[in-house]
Write a protein that holds these residues in place. Structure first.
Motif, mmCIF file in Angstrom:
data_model
loop_
_atom_site.group_PDB
_atom_site.id
_atom_site.type_symbol
_atom_site.label_atom_id
_atom_site.label_comp_id
_atom_site.label_asym_id
_atom_site.label_seq_id
_atom_site.Cartn_x
_atom_site.Cartn_y
_atom_site.Cartn_z
ATOM 1 N N MET A 13 -15.821 37.620 6.937
ATOM 2 C CA MET A 13 -16.180 35.981 6.721
ATOM 3 C C MET A 13 -15.238 35.256 6.167
ATOM 4 N N THR A 14 -13.977 35.718 5.987
ATOM 5 C CA THR A 14 -13.030 35.358 5.061
ATOM 6 C C THR A 14 -11.646 35.022 6.113
ATOM 7 N N THR A 15 -10.963 34.117 5.849
ATOM 8 C CA THR A 15 -9.737 33.818 6.739
ATOM 9 C C THR A 15 -8.748 35.119 6.704
ATOM 10 N N GLY A 52 -15.092 30.252 5.093
ATOM 11 C CA GLY A 52 -14.058 31.337 4.383
ATOM 12 C C GLY A 52 -12.555 30.996 4.309
ATOM 13 N N SER A 53 -12.328 29.892 4.763
ATOM 14 C CA SER A 53 -10.850 29.648 4.627
ATOM 15 C C SER A 53 -10.356 29.621 3.144
ATOM 16 N N ASN A 54 -9.233 30.281 3.181
ATOM 17 C CA ASN A 54 -8.608 30.492 1.871
ATOM 18 C C ASN A 54 -9.592 31.083 0.799
ATOM 19 N N LEU A 55 -10.510 31.523 0.966
ATOM 20 C CA LEU A 55 -11.319 32.401 -0.122
ATOM 21 C C LEU A 55 -10.690 33.939 -0.549
ATOM 22 N N LEU A 56 -10.492 34.120 -1.688
ATOM 23 C CA LEU A 56 -10.024 35.483 -1.850
ATOM 24 C C LEU A 56 -10.828 35.844 -3.175
ATOM 25 N N PHE A 57 -11.137 37.099 -3.230
ATOM 26 C CA PHE A 57 -11.607 37.763 -4.302
ATOM 27 C C PHE A 57 -10.900 38.625 -4.913
ATOM 28 N N THR A 58 -10.196 38.389 -6.090
ATOM 29 C CA THR A 58 -9.467 38.908 -6.639
ATOM 30 C C THR A 58 -9.712 40.472 -7.189
ATOM 31 N N THR A 59 -11.075 40.835 -7.170
ATOM 32 C CA THR A 59 -11.261 42.258 -7.531
ATOM 33 C C THR A 59 -11.930 42.920 -6.350
#
Length: 105
Positions: A13-15, A52-59
């Protein structure tokens, strides 16, 4: 229709497609589903996820609730109140559809 899943992999769901998951994923298929989610209290402390564009989960994991529109329809028609002729829901790439409609390619 509303679906709820726990401990869900959401990388598709993320880019960027990097490993990511959420504690709870709620997907709905129509804006008319939102009042039912609101009445249940399911829309408190959420992370809404569009394309989800440009979505990052750092953990790599978001322990909370992600809400996502699973409707992938595209409609063409007469201009709406805002002047638009085309409406696309979450996670749709409009370029191929527009090329076909406008150019005939």
């Amino acid at each position: 229709m509303i679906t709820t899943t726990r401990d869900t992999d959401i990388r598709k769901m993320t880019t960027f497609g990097l490993p990511a998951e959420c504690g709870i994923l709620i997907e709905y298929t129509s804006p008319s589903d939102l009042p039912a989610l609101f009445a249940k209290g399911a829309l408190k402390d959420i992370l809404p996820l569009g394309g989800g564009s440009n979505l990052l989960f750092t953990t790599g994991r978001f322990a909370g609730t992600v809400v996502h529109c699973a409707d992938r329809t595209i409609t063409f028609g007469q201009p709406g109140a805002d002047g638009s002729r085309c409406r696309g829901c979450a996670r749709r790439t409009l370029r191929p559809y527009l090329r076909q409609r406008l150019v005939g390619a």
